[in-house]
Design a protein around this motif. Structure first.
Motif, PDB file in Angstrom:
ATOM      1  N   ALA A  56       0.832  -1.204   0.000  1.00 50.60           N
ATOM      2  CA  ALA A  56       0.000   0.000   0.000  1.00 50.60           C
ATOM      3  C   ALA A  56       0.870   1.259   0.000  1.00 50.60           C
ATOM      4  O   ALA A  56       0.563   2.236  -0.690  1.00 50.60           O
ATOM      5  N   VAL A  57       1.959   1.230   0.767  1.00 49.50           N
ATOM      6  CA  VAL A  57       2.860   2.386   0.812  1.00 49.50           C
ATOM      7  C   VAL A  57       3.493   2.618  -0.559  1.00 49.50           C
ATOM      8  O   VAL A  57       3.603   3.765  -1.022  1.00 49.50           O
ATOM      9  N   VAL A  58       3.920   1.550  -1.212  1.00 47.75           N
ATOM     10  CA  VAL A  58       4.521   1.671  -2.544  1.00 47.75           C
ATOM     11  C   VAL A  58       3.518   2.283  -3.519  1.00 47.75           C
ATOM     12  O   VAL A  58       3.851   3.178  -4.302  1.00 47.75           O
ATOM     13  N   GLN A  59       2.281   1.798  -3.483  1.00 49.23           N
ATOM     14  CA  GLN A  59       1.256   2.335  -4.379  1.00 49.23           C
ATOM     15  C   GLN A  59       0.982   3.805  -4.083  1.00 49.23           C
ATOM     16  O   GLN A  59       0.867   4.631  -5.001  1.00 49.23           O
ATOM     17  N   ALA A  60       0.887   4.145  -2.801  1.00 49.35           N
ATOM     18  CA  ALA A  60       0.610   5.534  -2.423  1.00 49.35           C
ATOM     19  C   ALA A  60       1.762   6.447  -2.825  1.00 49.35           C
ATOM     20  O   ALA A  60       1.543   7.573  -3.295  1.00 49.35           O
ATOM     21  N   ARG A  61       2.986   5.967  -2.653  1.00 52.55           N
ATOM     22  CA  ARG A  61       4.142   6.782  -3.015  1.00 52.55           C
ATOM     23  C   ARG A  61       4.180   7.038  -4.527  1.00 52.55           C
ATOM     24  O   ARG A  61       4.468   8.147  -4.971  1.00 52.55           O
ATOM     25  N   GLY A  62       3.857   6.021  -5.310  1.00 52.48           N
ATOM     26  CA  GLY A  62       3.808   6.197  -6.754  1.00 52.48           C
ATOM     27  C   GLY A  62       2.725   7.174  -7.165  1.00 52.48           C
ATOM     28  O   GLY A  62       2.914   8.000  -8.070  1.00 52.48           O
ATOM     29  N   LEU A  63       1.578   7.075  -6.513  1.00 50.88           N
ATOM     30  CA  LEU A  63       0.469   7.978  -6.802  1.00 50.88           C
ATOM     31  C   LEU A  63       0.844   9.417  -6.451  1.00 50.88           C
ATOM     32  O   LEU A  63       0.557  10.355  -7.204  1.00 50.88           O
ATOM     33  N   ALA A  64       1.506   9.589  -5.312  1.00 55.27           N
ATOM     34  CA  ALA A  64       1.938  10.922  -4.893  1.00 55.27           C
ATOM     35  C   ALA A  64       2.911  11.525  -5.905  1.00 55.27           C
ATOM     36  O   ALA A  64       2.837  12.716  -6.230  1.00 55.27           O
ATOM     37  N   ALA A  65       3.825  10.700  -6.404  1.00 52.97           N
ATOM     38  CA  ALA A  65       4.802  11.182  -7.378  1.00 52.97           C
ATOM     39  C   ALA A  65       4.147  11.529  -8.711  1.00 52.97           C
ATOM     40  O   ALA A  65       4.509  12.520  -9.359  1.00 52.97           O
ATOM     41  N   GLU A  66       3.166  10.725  -9.123  1.00 52.82           N
ATOM     42  CA  GLU A  66       2.522  10.945 -10.417  1.00 52.82           C
ATOM     43  C   GLU A  66       1.713  12.238 -10.453  1.00 52.82           C
ATOM     44  O   GLU A  66       1.709  12.948 -11.463  1.00 52.82           O
ATOM     45  N   TYR A  67       1.054  12.554  -9.332  1.00 52.08           N
ATOM     46  CA  TYR A  67       0.129  13.680  -9.357  1.00 52.08           C
ATOM     47  C   TYR A  67       0.556  14.861  -8.479  1.00 52.08           C
ATOM     48  O   TYR A  67      -0.144  15.870  -8.424  1.00 52.08           O
ATOM     49  N   GLY A  68       1.684  14.737  -7.793  1.00 50.99           N
ATOM     50  CA  GLY A  68       2.166  15.840  -6.982  1.00 50.99           C
ATOM     51  C   GLY A  68       1.280  16.151  -5.788  1.00 50.99           C
ATOM     52  O   GLY A  68       1.078  17.321  -5.442  1.00 50.99           O
ATOM     53  N   VAL A  69       0.739  15.111  -5.153  1.00 55.20           N
ATOM     54  CA  VAL A  69      -0.114  15.279  -3.982  1.00 55.20           C
ATOM     55  C   VAL A  69       0.419  14.430  -2.843  1.00 55.20           C
ATOM     56  O   VAL A  69       1.265  13.560  -3.039  1.00 55.20           O
ATOM     57  N   MET A  70      -0.078  14.689  -1.639  1.00 51.82           N
ATOM     58  CA  MET A  70       0.131  13.755  -0.543  1.00 51.82           C
ATOM     59  C   MET A  70      -1.022  12.750  -0.541  1.00 51.82           C
ATOM     60  O   MET A  70      -2.139  13.078  -0.945  1.00 51.82           O
ATOM     61  N   VAL A  71      -0.720  11.543  -0.099  1.00 51.05           N
ATOM     62  CA  VAL A  71      -1.720  10.480  -0.056  1.00 51.05           C
ATOM     63  C   VAL A  71      -1.837   9.980   1.371  1.00 51.05           C
ATOM     64  O   VAL A  71      -0.822   9.643   2.001  1.00 51.05           O
ATOM     65  N   LEU A  72      -3.048   9.948   1.887  1.00 58.09           N
ATOM     66  CA  LEU A  72      -3.290   9.299   3.169  1.00 58.09           C
ATOM     67  C   LEU A  72      -3.686   7.859   2.870  1.00 58.09           C
ATOM     68  O   LEU A  72      -4.818   7.591   2.462  1.00 58.09           O
ATOM     69  N   ALA A  73      -2.725   6.942   3.026  1.00 60.89           N
ATOM     70  CA  ALA A  73      -3.009   5.516   2.801  1.00 60.89           C
ATOM     71  C   ALA A  73      -3.682   4.964   4.053  1.00 60.89           C
ATOM     72  O   ALA A  73      -3.214   5.171   5.170  1.00 60.89           O
ATOM     73  N   LYS A  74      -4.790   4.249   3.846  1.00 61.22           N
ATOM     74  CA  LYS A  74      -5.572   3.709   4.962  1.00 61.22           C
ATOM     75  C   LYS A  74      -5.613   2.190   4.846  1.00 61.22           C
ATOM     76  O   LYS A  74      -5.958   1.663   3.800  1.00 61.22           O
ATOM     77  N   GLY A  75      -5.290   1.525   5.922  1.00 63.48           N
ATOM     78  CA  GLY A  75      -5.232   0.073   5.882  1.00 63.48           C
ATOM     79  C   GLY A  75      -6.553  -0.607   6.107  1.00 63.48           C
ATOM     80  O   GLY A  75      -6.618  -1.674   6.711  1.00 63.48           O
ATOM     81  N   GLY A  76      -7.622  -0.037   5.632  1.00 68.86           N
ATOM     82  CA  GLY A  76      -8.952  -0.524   5.973  1.00 68.86           C
ATOM     83  C   GLY A  76      -9.319  -1.896   5.465  1.00 68.86           C
ATOM     84  O   GLY A  76     -10.228  -2.513   5.985  1.00 68.86           O
TER      85      GLY A  76
END
Length: 503
Positions: free
Chosen positions: A166-186
């Motif tokens: 999940a962290v890897v996916q969130a980090r990639g998403l943050a890099a692609e769109y220039g945002v912070m991502v709140l990853a939730k382990g739900g």
């Protein structure tokens, strides 16, 4: 327009939930519960209850813009939470409006986007055109808060089954769109719950706590994102905002079963702490009640890999020194905060206690840390900074300040007593364990509790509520502080299994 007042105005843009548990209704409750003034622009109308959504009506996209213009032309907006957006036309209209208000620069509101994309059944809620429009909207936001299925869709990947993925996916998403991502382990299988604020460089701050088992989690995602926006507007720091939002949410979930709403997945208890102030007072010691309320946080500390390894002596020296380095930095400001408490204290005995505690903090504990670190003190981490900012934010209100100070005494004493029980002569950290479980420290902790109890008993209900919130927030900061050096286990938050929400 800039809001220069203490009250922060938070605008929710989301769908409605007539049952009150999710969407706009949950957002407004969350904003109020975390200290903001809530406003709402409705993007969709739903017919739903605690058992699910029956139908959705989307008003013309232009009407959403009319709502947004009406609010923004008259009222300063400090933060925006965005929830359900039903189609590309609505998303594009919103994007144009956001571009206009954020182009103003100074005073532009922070934006938190909760991408409602996947139903509880696993079905996609947005078509390809709407998906593309939503991604374009990211350039107008600061933080996005997807759950695990939504994160997978956005990352164009298989759904994560562990926190590291999940962290890897969130980090990639943050890099692609220039945002912070709140990853939730739900949707991760674990007895603990972890949420992490992530940018393109990695995890900024993660917060873990034991899972609370209740079916009443309807609207958890809506509520967390609205609380995050509100807490950021109040503090100006995303790490502090996450800690405060999570602390409030944990309390709202823990008391969800006190409500009786519907026969399906019921809502969380947004105003549990507030209602304590208008119900008959609970009998008994208020400090004992506080201690019981943070039982889940205390259990979470005991279960941390860092604490377990410290207890049995297997903790790697670099992890121990990383922790001590942050603790040394923490103690500098903690000493200053206790000196401030001494200056504000209304009686001589309390003044002497806080002054002596500040001196002890510098002369004894900080000296021990620096001796072990050989004067090598690092830069403060985001976790350390967030905790210190929380303490400093309370520095002008004596009752709230001492409530915020108390967990560093009480939790350290409680945790230290169990660590000391496992201490031994050949333990690699024996002297440090001894310093946090001593007759002197036990006495200081008891005195800090007694002072706080006395102030609480003489306070009005509003002040008592503020004291409890400061104590609870500091307790959660203690959990995060202990957890910042060792790799955590995979986790899951309490939003798993909630019905489709509108926000």
């Amino acid at each position: 327009m800039t809001n220069t007042q203490n009250t922060k105005n938070i605008l929710s843009i989301a769908g409605s939930d007539p049952s009150g548990g999710a969407g706009i209704q949950a957002d407004l409750k969350s904003i109020a519960a975390t200290g903001g003034y809530g406003m709402a622009a409705i993007s969709a109308l739903t017919a739903q209850n605690t058992r699910g959504v029956r139908s959705v009506h989307v008003p013309p996209a232009g009407f959403l813009t009319e709502q947004l213009n009406a609010v923004s032309e008259d009222i300063a907006i400090d933060a925006i939470k965005i929830g359900m957006l039903a189609n590309a036309e609505v998303i594009n209209e919103l994007g144009q409006w956001l571009a206009g208000i954020r182009s103003a620069g100074t005073g532009a509101p922070a934006v938190v986007l909760d991408p409602v994309m996947v139903a509880t059944s696993g079905d996609r809620l947005l078509d390809a055109e709407s998906d593309a429009a939503l991604r374009r909207l990211f350039c107008h936001t600061d933080v996005i808060t997807p759950n695990i299925p939504e994160l997978a869709v956005l990352a164009r990947a298989e759904m994560a089954t562990d926190w590291e993925t999940a962290v890897v996916q969130a980090r990639g998403l943050a890099a692609e769109y220039g945002v912070m991502v709140l990853a939730k382990g739900g949707h991760l299988e674990s007895a603990s719950c972890r949420d992490g604020l992530i940018d393109s460089d990695g995890v900024i701050l993660s917060v873990a706590s034991p899972r609370q088992y209740t079916p009443n989690t309807h609207g958890t995602g809506c509520s967390l994102s609205a609380a995050l926006a509100t807490c950021y507007a109040r503090t100006g720091d995303w790490g502090s905002a996450l800690l405060n939002a999570k602390s409030w949410l944990a309390g709202a979930i823990s008391r969800a079963d006190e409500l009786s709403v519907g026969s399906g997945h019921g809502p969380i208890n947004h105003f549990a702490s507030l209602w304590d102030g208008v119900r008959p007072a609970h009998p008994g010691d208020p400090m004992a009640q506080w201690w019981q309320k943070i039982a889940a946080i205390r259990t979470g500390i005991d279960e941390l890999d860092f604490i377990r390894a410290l207890k049995d002596g297997s903790l790697a020296r670099e992890h121990f020194e990383d922790y001590l380095g942050q603790d040394a930095l923490y103690l500098r400001t903690y000493s200053q905060v206790m000196s401030r408490a001494s200056a504000l204290a209304p009686d001589t005995e309390s003044q002497r206690f806080w002054a002596a505690s500040a001196s002890s903090c510098l002369e004894e504990e900080l000296a021990l840390h620096r001796g072990r670190l050989a004067e090598r003190v690092p830069e403060p981490s985001t976790t350390t900074t967030a905790y210190l900012n929380h303490l400093k934010a309370s520095a002008n209100n004596y009752p709230v300040l001492i409530a915020a100070i108390l967990p560093c005494f009480w939790i350290y004493q409680d945790t230290g007593s169990r660590l000391a029980a496992a201490n031994r002569q050949d333990h690699p950290y024996a002297d440090w364990l001894t310093s946090y479980s001593s007759v002197e420290f036990d006495a200081a902790t008891a005195a800090a509790i007694d002072i706080t109890r006395t102030v609480h008993q003489g306070a009005d209900e509003s002040t008592r509520t503020a004291m409890w919130r400061a104590f609870e927030a500091s307790s959660l900061h203690e959990l995060a502080f202990f957890d910042q050096t060792a790799a955590p286990a995979t986790s899951r938050d309490s939003s798993a299994g909630e019905p489709v929400a509108a926000g």
